[in-house]
Design a protein around this motif. Structure first.
Motif, PDB file in Angstrom:
ATOM      1  N   ALA A  16      -3.671  -8.091  -2.315  1.00  0.00           N
ATOM      2  CA  ALA A  16      -4.557  -8.385  -1.177  1.00  0.00           C
ATOM      3  C   ALA A  16      -5.862  -9.022  -1.650  1.00  0.00           C
ATOM      4  O   ALA A  16      -6.881  -8.925  -0.978  1.00  0.00           O
ATOM      5  CB  ALA A  16      -4.847  -7.101  -0.407  1.00  0.00           C
ATOM      6  N   ARG A  17      -5.835  -9.683  -2.806  1.00  0.00           N
ATOM      7  CA  ARG A  17      -7.046 -10.292  -3.342  1.00  0.00           C
ATOM      8  C   ARG A  17      -7.532 -11.427  -2.451  1.00  0.00           C
ATOM      9  O   ARG A  17      -6.734 -12.224  -1.935  1.00  0.00           O
ATOM     10  CB  ARG A  17      -6.760 -10.826  -4.755  1.00  0.00           C
ATOM     11  N   GLY A  18      -8.843 -11.495  -2.284  1.00  0.00           N
ATOM     12  CA  GLY A  18      -9.426 -12.611  -1.546  1.00  0.00           C
ATOM     13  C   GLY A  18      -9.715 -13.782  -2.460  1.00  0.00           C
ATOM     14  O   GLY A  18      -9.711 -13.657  -3.692  1.00  0.00           O
ATOM     15  N   ILE A  19      -9.970 -14.940  -1.856  1.00  0.00           N
ATOM     16  CA  ILE A  19     -10.203 -16.155  -2.638  1.00  0.00           C
ATOM     17  C   ILE A  19     -11.479 -16.821  -2.164  1.00  0.00           C
ATOM     18  O   ILE A  19     -11.823 -16.763  -0.972  1.00  0.00           O
ATOM     19  CB  ILE A  19      -9.005 -17.123  -2.542  1.00  0.00           C
ATOM     20  N   GLY A  20     -12.216 -17.425  -3.098  1.00  0.00           N
ATOM     21  CA  GLY A  20     -13.471 -18.047  -2.721  1.00  0.00           C
ATOM     22  C   GLY A  20     -13.906 -19.107  -3.710  1.00  0.00           C
ATOM     23  O   GLY A  20     -13.211 -19.386  -4.694  1.00  0.00           O
TER      24      GLY A  20
END
Length: 265
Positions: free
Chosen positions: A126-130
């Motif tokens: 469930a890692r977010g990306i930015g």
């Protein structure tokens, strides 16, 4: 793709990732305590495959860690950050462009599952990306997003009695690539000296259980001789000493090895 065991894979530029490389051979490296990119470069030029900035114990903040990752990239060494523990540090460490992360004191399947959620993109985690360095500051998010689950190395440290008791459950968690044994903390937790029968049996149990589950195994060791022995037992991640220990041992050998009386000014 199943994450139950590692598979060799080349990315679209034809470069093998650390995650795939560690399946084929034993990789050698060390922990970095000194917060200088110069030290990272020297370690890489000296032949380290893996350099581990120790953000669990050393005085590192995120800007320093990013500089160390950049220095490793320049000299062709993989920088894998040991984070302080579970939490936001995992995703932020990977955002620096690091080749992977090491999580200390993993003591349950729930801990391992939380690591996977924080380090793998959906549907695995469930890692977010930015727009950080890993994604070329947001200029190439699709490429990073496509490769990261296959390329990034996720390492769980088993180094306590609780971790030893739960090792069968920990190694069964998909998305954990390497089980790294911390022998000093393990000995402390067991209340037994390093090299004692209880300690040696514990190390063997972790090693055998992880290999049987298809995980790679690593260990922190004092010297090249012990690293070679662990390599021969099937370990593929061999972290020898620290930058500080190398500096100290060389300094003692040279400074105190001068002939004659040099004890007084």
């Amino acid at each position: 793709m199943s994450y139950g065991s590692l598979q060799s894979r080349e990315n679209t530029e034809g470069e093998r990732s650390l995650r795939s490389e560690i399946t084929g051979r034993a990789l050698v490296g060390t922990f970095q305590i000194i917060g200088s990119p110069t030290v990272t470069e020297v370690l890489a030029l000296s032949g380290a495959d893996i350099i581990v900035p120790d953000a669990e114990h050393a005085a590192f903040d995120l800007p320093i860690l990013e500089q160390l990752v950049r220095a490793g990239d320049v000299r062709g060494a993989s920088v894998v950050i040991r984070v302080p523990g579970l939490g936001n540090d995992l995703s932020r460490a990977l955002d620096t462009g690091a080749a992977g992360v090491i999580v200390p004191r993993v003591e349950s399947a729930a801990d391992a599952e939380a690591i996977v959620r924080a380090t793998r993109f959906p549907p695995v985690g469930a890692r977010g990306i930015g727009p950080a360095r890993g994604t070329s500051y947001g200029l190439d998010i699709p490429t990073y997003r496509e490769r990261a689950n296959d390329d990034l190395l996720v390492v769980a440290m088993v180094e306590t009695r609780a971790g030893l008791d739960a090792v069968d459950d920990i190694v069964a968690v998909d998305g954990i690539d390497v089980i790294l044994i911390g022998p000093a903390d393990l000995a402390s937790s067991l209340g037994s000296p390093i090299g004692s029968t209880e300690h040696t049996d514990a190390v063997s149990r972790i090693l055998d259980t992880a290999l049987a589950a298809g995980r790679q195994v690593g260990i922190h060791c004092a010297d090249a001789e012990s690293a070679a022995a662990y390599r021969d037992r099937g370990m593929h991640m061999l972290l020898i000493g620290t930058d500080v220990s190398f500096l100290s041992s060389a300094a003692v050998a040279d400074l105190r090895g001068l002939p004659g009386d040099h004890t007084s000014a």
